[in-house]
Design a protein around this motif. Structure first.
Motif, PDB file in Angstrom:
ATOM      1  N   PRO A 371     -76.051 -32.974-102.106  1.00 18.88           N
ATOM      2  CA  PRO A 371     -75.611 -33.334-101.016  1.00 18.88           C
ATOM      3  C   PRO A 371     -76.140 -32.390 -99.903  1.00 18.88           C
ATOM      4  N   SER A 372     -76.638 -32.880 -98.694  1.00 14.64           N
ATOM      5  CA  SER A 372     -77.267 -32.069 -97.675  1.00 14.64           C
ATOM      6  C   SER A 372     -76.528 -30.960 -97.137  1.00 14.64           C
ATOM      7  N   SER A 382     -81.734 -31.300 -97.182  1.00  9.57           N
ATOM      8  CA  SER A 382     -81.413 -32.239 -98.392  1.00  9.57           C
ATOM      9  C   SER A 382     -82.200 -31.344 -99.502  1.00  9.57           C
ATOM     10  N   ASP A 401     -76.683 -38.073-109.235  1.00  8.33           N
ATOM     11  CA  ASP A 401     -76.480 -38.250-107.934  1.00  8.33           C
ATOM     12  C   ASP A 401     -75.175 -37.474-107.656  1.00  8.33           C
ATOM     13  N   GLN A 403     -72.561 -36.092-105.052  1.00 10.26           N
ATOM     14  CA  GLN A 403     -72.310 -36.308-103.728  1.00 10.26           C
ATOM     15  C   GLN A 403     -71.221 -35.561-103.200  1.00 10.26           C
ATOM     16  N   LEU A 409     -68.445 -30.889 -96.681  1.00  6.21           N
ATOM     17  CA  LEU A 409     -70.006 -30.745 -96.407  1.00  6.21           C
ATOM     18  C   LEU A 409     -70.488 -30.613 -94.679  1.00  6.21           C
TER      19      LEU A 409
END
Length: 502
Positions: A371-372, A382, A401, A403, A409
């Motif tokens: 995740p960014s 990212s 992936d 997340q 975040l």
């Protein structure tokens, strides 16, 4: 295993430096590192003296007969007016000519300087460091890691440490053994190398070797690593950086985690001089590399070694570092490396050439999307993790992936419940290309042939399938009738209100 009291001691030491006028967090860490090293030299000398007393065998002394006043146990008892000039003018120069157990510490202590100018600050710092349990193998590594965590909260002049839980995740993916030869071409504070040592210590501890304190914290002694101690001490860990401050911190970090003679050197690993200065490291040298190399910036072609440009003609450091890592690995050597997303889907000739080299000339094993917010508050870029093996053949690539990583975040990065990292490790260890075909899941495989057909694009979104669920709505006439009814209700309520007001 670090207790609340030890954390409080570090916090007080940190505050003491700030109130004493030294406010750059990296400078604070560096000055504390120097003083810790001074104490460790004396601890080592005392241990060797006791051993020699029992065995009668001679040893290489760190302090000569005329240097006894440079020992921590001597100068810690001095007043500030005597201590400051002694430490500044004699103890620090002594660092450059000595070391613990064949360490390379002296190599990058040449420009070490005592920046503490207030006698009161030096006396306080020495008193506080003297109270820390640096002689305890169980706590000194965690203690220094907690000190380094201050860099995360305070920033490092535009640089940022790889979060410790991301390091542990990457180490879990590679599952290193005590026989590995491990390196990091841009090691910074040594986080990845220390992460491997912590993993090995935990994995190779017998049930009897697990120590539990009064607060329930576990400490792992690594008692099953004894057959590998000589290799761990001086042959296992190799790191490079061209920031002397980072090298000092990395070396101390490893020493405090049980790696007594880490092979840490001052070197720009992308430069022409790397193969000349370190021919034993620059090519076909390592079995494992974990790295988070610098993303931002570009180099002049003449500064980069031709062997890298022959593989990928570019000035971008993030691409050159992947080519460098492949060159440094032995055949069959493995790597987990953090890259910016642009490496995964960039359309330039160099970007495509690098991905083609990974897929067609080596075994690209995994692309893990992060995740960014992982590097916030210092970078919102990212990123992804590439897992690959030098040589071999790529048939299928594992995609995952991530997340959520267990922290919010946003800039605060507070702990949260959502965390995909344990599932990612579990899915990786039980991966099966024949089974993991559901492209709507977090984990799935993509064939090398399909990736080639997509111009070697490695972005997860290129292959991920999203299910669009069709929404059902009432017919327009039904909605219109409902709106009319609401309008009538409003009109009736307004009429009643008007009647009440007279």
């Amino acid at each position: 295993m670090i207790t609340g009291e030890l954390k409080s001691q570090i916090d007080r030491l940190w505050t003491e430096f700030w109130t004493g006028g030294i406010t750059n967090p990296l400078t604070v860490i560096e000055q504390i590192t120097f003083l810790m090293f001074a104490r460790l030299l004396d601890i080592t000398e005392q241990r060797n003296e006791r051993t020699a007393g029992r065995t009668g065998k001679p040893f290489r002394r760190l302090f000569g007969p005329d240097q006894q006043d440079l020992r921590w146990s001597h100068f810690k008892n001095l007043g500030g007016a005597q201590m400051l000039p002694l430490v500044r003018d004699q103890v620090f120069p002594h660092f450059r000519t000595t070391g613990v157990e064949e360490t390379t510490f002296g190599e990058y202590m040449k420009d070490a300087q005592l920046l503490i100018q207030k006698t009161s600050l030096l006396v306080s710092a020495v008193t506080m460091i003297d109270a820390l349990p640096l002689g305890s193998a169980d706590t000194k590594g965690d203690l220094y890691e907690y000190l380094l965590s201050k860099l995360t909260t305070a920033g490092i002049n535009g640089q940022f440490r790889t979060p410790r839980h991301i390091i542990r995740f990457m180490v879990d993916l590679l599952d290193p053994s005590p026989r590995e030869t491990i390196g990091d071409p841009a090691c910074g504070t040594g986080g990845f190398l220390v992460g491997v040592m912590e993993y090995l210590t935990e994995k190779y501890t017998s049930p009897k070797g697990v120590l539990v304190d009064a607060e329930g914290n576990k400490a792992y002694t690594g008692d099953l690593l004894e057959p590998h101690r000589a290799h761990i001490r001086k042959g296992m860990f190799h790191g490079f950086d061209f920031d002397s401050t980072m090298l000092r911190i990395a070396s101390m970090n490893l020493m405090l985690h049980g790696v007594e003679a880490p092979d840490i050197h001052y070197q720009d690993t992308l430069s022409n001089s790397f193969p000349e200065n370190f021919p034993g490291h620059a090519k076909d040298a390592l079995t494992l590399i974990l790295a988070n190399p610098p993303f931002k910036g570009s180099l002049d072609y003449e500064d980069v070694h031709p062997s890298l440009l022959a593989k990928v003609k570019t000035k971008k450091t993030e691409l050159l570092f992947i080519a460098l890592i492949l060159r440094m690995l032995k055949l069959g050597g493995r790597s987990a490396t953090i890259v910016p997303d642009g490496v995964l889907f960039g359309s330039s000739t160099a970007h495509v050439a690098l991905r083609k080299m990974l897929l067609d000339e080596n075994q690209l094993e995994a692309v893990i999307s992060l995740p960014s917010g992982v590097f916030k508050p210092y970078a919102g870029v990212s990123t992804g993790i590439l897992v690959f093996t030098k040589g071999g053949r790529t048939d299928n690539v594992f995609f995952y992936d991530v997340q959520a990583d267990g922290f919010s975040l946003d800039d605060k990065r507070d702990p949260v419940k959502d965390n995909d990292l344990p599932d990612a490790v579990a899915r990786w260890k039980s991966r099966d290309p024949a089974r993991d075909k559901d492209r709507t899941a977090k984990a799935f495989f993509v064939s090398a042939a399909e990736i080639r057909a997509q111009k070697y694009d490695l972005s997860l979104s290129r292959y991920r399938e999203t299910i669009h669920q069709e929404e059902e709505y009432d017919p327009p006439k039904v909605i219109l009738e409902r709106m009319k009814a609401l309008h009538d209700d409003i009109a009736n309520d307004m009429a009643a209100l008007e009647e009440m007001l007279g």
